[in-house]
Structures are given as structure tokens and as C-alpha cells.
Scaffold this motif. Structure first.
Motif, PDB file in Angstrom:
ATOM      1  N   SER A 158       0.874  -1.166   0.000  1.00 45.15           N
ATOM      2  CA  SER A 158       0.000   0.000   0.000  1.00 45.15           C
ATOM      3  C   SER A 158       0.915   1.221   0.000  1.00 45.15           C
ATOM      4  N   ASP A 159       0.345   2.406  -0.071  1.00 48.55           N
ATOM      5  CA  ASP A 159       1.142   3.602   0.208  1.00 48.55           C
ATOM      6  C   ASP A 159       1.680   3.500   1.635  1.00 48.55           C
ATOM      7  N   LEU A 160       2.929   3.945   1.829  1.00 45.90           N
ATOM      8  CA  LEU A 160       3.539   3.924   3.154  1.00 45.90           C
ATOM      9  C   LEU A 160       3.745   5.354   3.627  1.00 45.90           C
ATOM     10  N   SER A 161       3.428   5.593   4.889  1.00 43.18           N
ATOM     11  CA  SER A 161       3.580   6.931   5.452  1.00 43.18           C
ATOM     12  C   SER A 161       4.537   6.877   6.629  1.00 43.18           C
ATOM     13  N   GLY A 162       5.466   7.852   6.664  1.00 41.86           N
ATOM     14  CA  GLY A 162       6.385   7.973   7.785  1.00 41.86           C
ATOM     15  C   GLY A 162       7.345   6.810   7.920  1.00 41.86           C
ATOM     16  N   LEU A 163       7.894   6.331   6.801  1.00 45.12           N
ATOM     17  CA  LEU A 163       8.839   5.220   6.839  1.00 45.12           C
ATOM     18  C   LEU A 163      10.241   5.723   7.181  1.00 45.12           C
ATOM     19  N   THR A 164      10.824   5.149   8.225  1.00 43.96           N
ATOM     20  CA  THR A 164      12.181   5.475   8.638  1.00 43.96           C
ATOM     21  C   THR A 164      13.000   4.191   8.680  1.00 43.96           C
ATOM     22  N   VAL A 165      14.171   4.210   8.051  1.00 47.51           N
ATOM     23  CA  VAL A 165      15.074   3.054   8.033  1.00 47.51           C
ATOM     24  C   VAL A 165      16.443   3.523   8.490  1.00 47.51           C
ATOM     25  N   SER A 166      16.941   2.934   9.571  1.00 44.75           N
ATOM     26  CA  SER A 166      18.294   3.235  10.050  1.00 44.75           C
ATOM     27  C   SER A 166      19.081   1.939  10.145  1.00 44.75           C
ATOM     28  N   GLY A 167      20.423   2.076  10.256  1.00 40.86           N
ATOM     29  CA  GLY A 167      21.264   0.890  10.242  1.00 40.86           C
ATOM     30  C   GLY A 167      21.318   0.268   8.871  1.00 40.86           C
ATOM     31  N   ALA A 168      21.312   1.114   7.838  1.00 33.73           N
ATOM     32  CA  ALA A 168      21.301   0.650   6.459  1.00 33.73           C
ATOM     33  C   ALA A 168      22.248   1.508   5.621  1.00 33.73           C
ATOM     34  N   LYS A 169      22.686   0.942   4.510  1.00 36.02           N
ATOM     35  CA  LYS A 169      23.569   1.676   3.606  1.00 36.02           C
ATOM     36  C   LYS A 169      22.883   2.925   3.078  1.00 36.02           C
ATOM     37  N   TRP A 170      21.580   2.790   2.806  1.00 37.00           N
ATOM     38  CA  TRP A 170      20.793   3.940   2.335  1.00 37.00           C
ATOM     39  C   TRP A 170      19.643   4.164   3.313  1.00 37.00           C
TER      40      TRP A 170
END
Length: 214
Positions: A158-170
Motif C-alpha cells: 500500500s502507500d507507506l507513510s512515515g517510513l524510517t530506516v536506520s542501520g542501512a547503507k541507504w
């Protein structure tokens, strides 16, 4: 917590990680998934399906497993029926082994979508082929213990809102992701992977086992 392993008919390789994930679980096989019982050295307590894809030359101990037989013309796949049987027996956590690949991409898609529905209802779900694994992502924050360099993607349903990814290359910081976007494909773990989501439906797909050289 009561964990069941559901043996599905997709691809599966045996790895030390998969052995640990299924150790001590109760096991139900879905039709052709019984073949993975030999691969993993498991003995299911129940074998569910219409039995139109039974592997040849099953050993006597597997052929003798109690069966729950359904007609070929039915409203649910053998995998969904096996999951329902596990839930009836009190499963609160599921390992869907053989959830990816195989000859039926429609069944593989169902396993992905069904895992999200189950997670939303409070059931922990891990989808795995041994080489790759999927974990539903619910709104909130979650951390994952993958080695540095592990390839992963976030599949949006679905559409994603407020996605945060840390501990990643990008890394990503509170972004909006349109349904069908490739923004969250082919990332790499760099440190402690943490994912936060405000709203939407998504699934983490990781490759914890080394991919073969191309």
C-alpha cells in the motif's frame, strides 16, 4: 507462545539458521510441502490438502502421517488450510517454510499477503525459503539482528507513510512511499537495522543466507 512450522510447496534449502527457527516447533505439511519434511528432518503431526501433488517414494513414516483431506475444487489453497489448522490448534507464531518460489507465483503472492493479514490479527509470522525470509511490518518500530552487508528490501503493499530506516547503507527519514515504488528495494544492512512506520502495509524481505555467485 505456540509456534508451528507450516511446510509449503515453494523453494527451500536447509541452513543452520532455518534449523534454529524450526527447532522445537509443531509441524503441519500442506500437500507437496511434505517433501520438505525430509529436507529438514521433521515429522509433521498433520498433513493437509487435496493431495494432488504428493511426492513419489515417500518414506513409510511420512506416508503414515494423519491426513486432513479436502476436495480439489475448494475455496482455499492447501497452504491456507494448513495455516487454519495450526491456528485451530492454538498457534500464536508461524514459520511458513517454502513460502517463496515454486511453480505457482499466485500461491507465493498469497503467502505474502496472508502473512500481513495474520500479523495484523496478532500472529507472528516468518516466511522463509532458507535463502531469504520475509517479516510483516506493522505500524510502529522494530529492530532486526542481521549481519552487516545483508541484502534487504521493503515490499510495499500500500502507500507507506512515515517510513524510517536506520542501520542501512541507504537510510530513510520519515518518507512517504507510493504503492509500487522501487525506492525501498535492494538496500544493505549497516549496523543495527531498525524500521519505523506510521501507517501502511509492508513486508521486510531479507537474504540472511549468502546468495550464490552469478
Amino acid at each position: 507462545m505456540s509456534t508451528f512450522t507450516i511446510l509449503l510447496g515453494g523453494d527451500l534449502i536447509r541452513t543452520p539458521l532455518l534449523d534454529r527457527q524450526v527447532a522445537g516447533t509443531r509441524v503441519i505439511a500442506a500437500d507437496a510441502g511434505i517433501g520438505h519434511a525430509r529436507t529438514l528432518g521433521l515429522t509433521p503431526e498433520l498433513w493437509v490438502g487435496d493431495f494432488d501433488s504428493v511426492p513419489a517414494d515417500l518414506p513409510a513414516d511420512l506416508a503414515a502421517i494423519p491426513r486432513q483431506v479436502f476436495p480439489a475444487e475448494k475455496d482455499s489453497t492447501d497452504g491456507e488450510l494448513a495455516i487454519a489448522a495450526a491456528l485451530e490448534r492454538g498457534a500464536t507464531s508461524l514459520v511458513l517454510a517454502g513460502a517463496f518460489g515454486g511453480r505457482r507465483i499466485d500461491h507465493a503472492f498469497l503467502h505474502l499477503a496472508l502473512s500481513l493479514r495474520l500479523a495484523e490479527r496478532g500472529t507472528d509470522v516468518l516466511l522463509t525459503s532458507g535463502a531469504q525470509e520475509g517479516i510483516p511490518l506493522l505500524p510502529g518500530r522494530a529492530g532486526f539482528d542481521y549481519a552487516d552487508g545483508t541484502l534487504f528490501s521493503i515490499l510495499d503493499f500500500s502507500d507507506l507513510s512515515g517510513l524510517t530506516v536506520s542501520g542501512a547503507k541507504w537510510p530513510l527519514d520519515h518518507v512517504e512511499v507510493a504503492f509500487g515504488s522501487s525506492l525501498t528495494l535492494s538496500n544493505e544492512v549497516k549496523g543495527r537495522l531498525e524500521i519505523a512506520l506510521d501507517s501502511g502495509r509492508a513486508l521486510l524481505l531479507a537474504h540472511p543466507f549468502p546468495l550464490p555467485e552469478s
